[in-house]
Design an enzyme around this catalytic site. Structure first.
Site, PDB file in Angstrom:
ATOM      1  CG  HIS A  29      18.472 -39.541  27.643  1.00  0.00           C
ATOM      2  ND1 HIS A  29      17.504 -39.868  28.567  1.00  0.00           N
ATOM      3  CD2 HIS A  29      19.401 -40.529  27.725  1.00  0.00           C
ATOM      4  CE1 HIS A  29      17.835 -40.993  29.177  1.00  0.00           C
ATOM      5  NE2 HIS A  29      18.983 -41.423  28.678  1.00  0.00           N
ATOM      6  CD  GLU A  30      21.806 -41.477  24.782  1.00  0.00           C
ATOM      7  OE1 GLU A  30      22.884 -41.712  25.373  1.00  0.00           O
ATOM      8  OE2 GLU A  30      20.784 -42.171  24.959  1.00  0.00           O
ATOM      9  CG  HIS A  33      23.638 -40.630  29.790  1.00  0.00           C
ATOM     10  ND1 HIS A  33      23.309 -40.790  31.114  1.00  0.00           N
ATOM     11  CD2 HIS A  33      22.614 -41.193  29.079  1.00  0.00           C
ATOM     12  CE1 HIS A  33      22.141 -41.412  31.204  1.00  0.00           C
ATOM     13  NE2 HIS A  33      21.699 -41.664  29.980  1.00  0.00           N
TER      14      HIS A  33
END
Length: 226
Positions: A29-30, A33
């Protein structure tokens, strides 16, 4: 052991599978980004070493401990400077949305793998009971957790991705008004997390939807083998 199971929010024998699930889910997820922010011209995350699948740089120890103990937690947020984007609102929206989408992709992969193992008979042919138990514990947990994270992160309350997406897609006057009440939105979000009756009508339904999404997809995959 009973004390530990009361201390944590899940059985001790399932804790390693949950931690592995969170390690993968939070890291991807990170990373998503950071990767897209860097691709769109913002080097902030790259300069901080966040464009990597190394979970160490993405994990927040307190956030993970609270997740295991209290049921809510967080990873280390990826800093994004939208001023570096050629099209700040469009690219900002994409950078925000790829995080939840990465969890959706992981959830689908987990469900497909489990459905294929079950539908093809491979799971039933494994003679090692520990391996079978591990797969039957980890894959559903992995998939359902990521389906949940996909939906949870789209809630339009700070500090979640859904809020940043809403902030970018709303007309500028409305976006500015939204920023003006951001501090109260954070307060509402915290209340939802800690007050059981509010959890029951907000967070808990997401778990139900996540489980249903998993079961429907696994069922579809298994049907393909019949």
């Amino acid at each position: 052991m009973d004390f530990l199971e009361r201390f944590f929010r899940l059985p001790i024998d399932q804790l390693p599978f949950f931690l592995l699930t969170i390690l993968i889910a939070f890291t991807v997820h990170e990373f998503s980004h950071a990767y897209f922010a860097n691709k769109f011209g913002d080097p902030t995350a790259k300069l901080l070493g966040r464009v990597t699948l190394n979970p160490v740089v993405h994990f927040d120890l307190l956030g993970v401990l609270l997740l295991v103990i209290a049921g809510f937690g967080w990873a280390r947020p990826v800093p994004v400077n939208r001023a570096n984007f050629d099209k700040p609102r469009l690219m900002g929206t994409i950078v925000s949305v790829v995080g939840p989408l990465s969890n959706l992709l992981l959830a689908i992969i987990g469900a497909i793998v489990y459905g294929c193992l079950f539908g093809s008979g491979v799971l039933g042919s494994i003679e090692n009971d520990r391996v079978v138990t591990a797969l039957m514990t980890f894959l559903p947990m992995f998939s359902i957790t990521n389906f949940f994270l996909f939906m949870f992160n789209l809630i339009p309350l700070p500090p979640l991705d859904g809020y940043r997406i809403l902030e970018d897609v709303l007309p500028r006057p409305l976006s500015r008004k939204l920023q003006g009440v951001e501090q109260w939105s954070i307060f509402i979000f915290l209340l939802i997390l800690v007050i059981p009756p509010l959890q029951a009508v907000t967070i808990q339904p997401l778990y139900v939807f996540a489980n249903n999404m998993y079961m429907d997809l696994v069922g579809l995959i298994i049907e393909l083998y019949r």
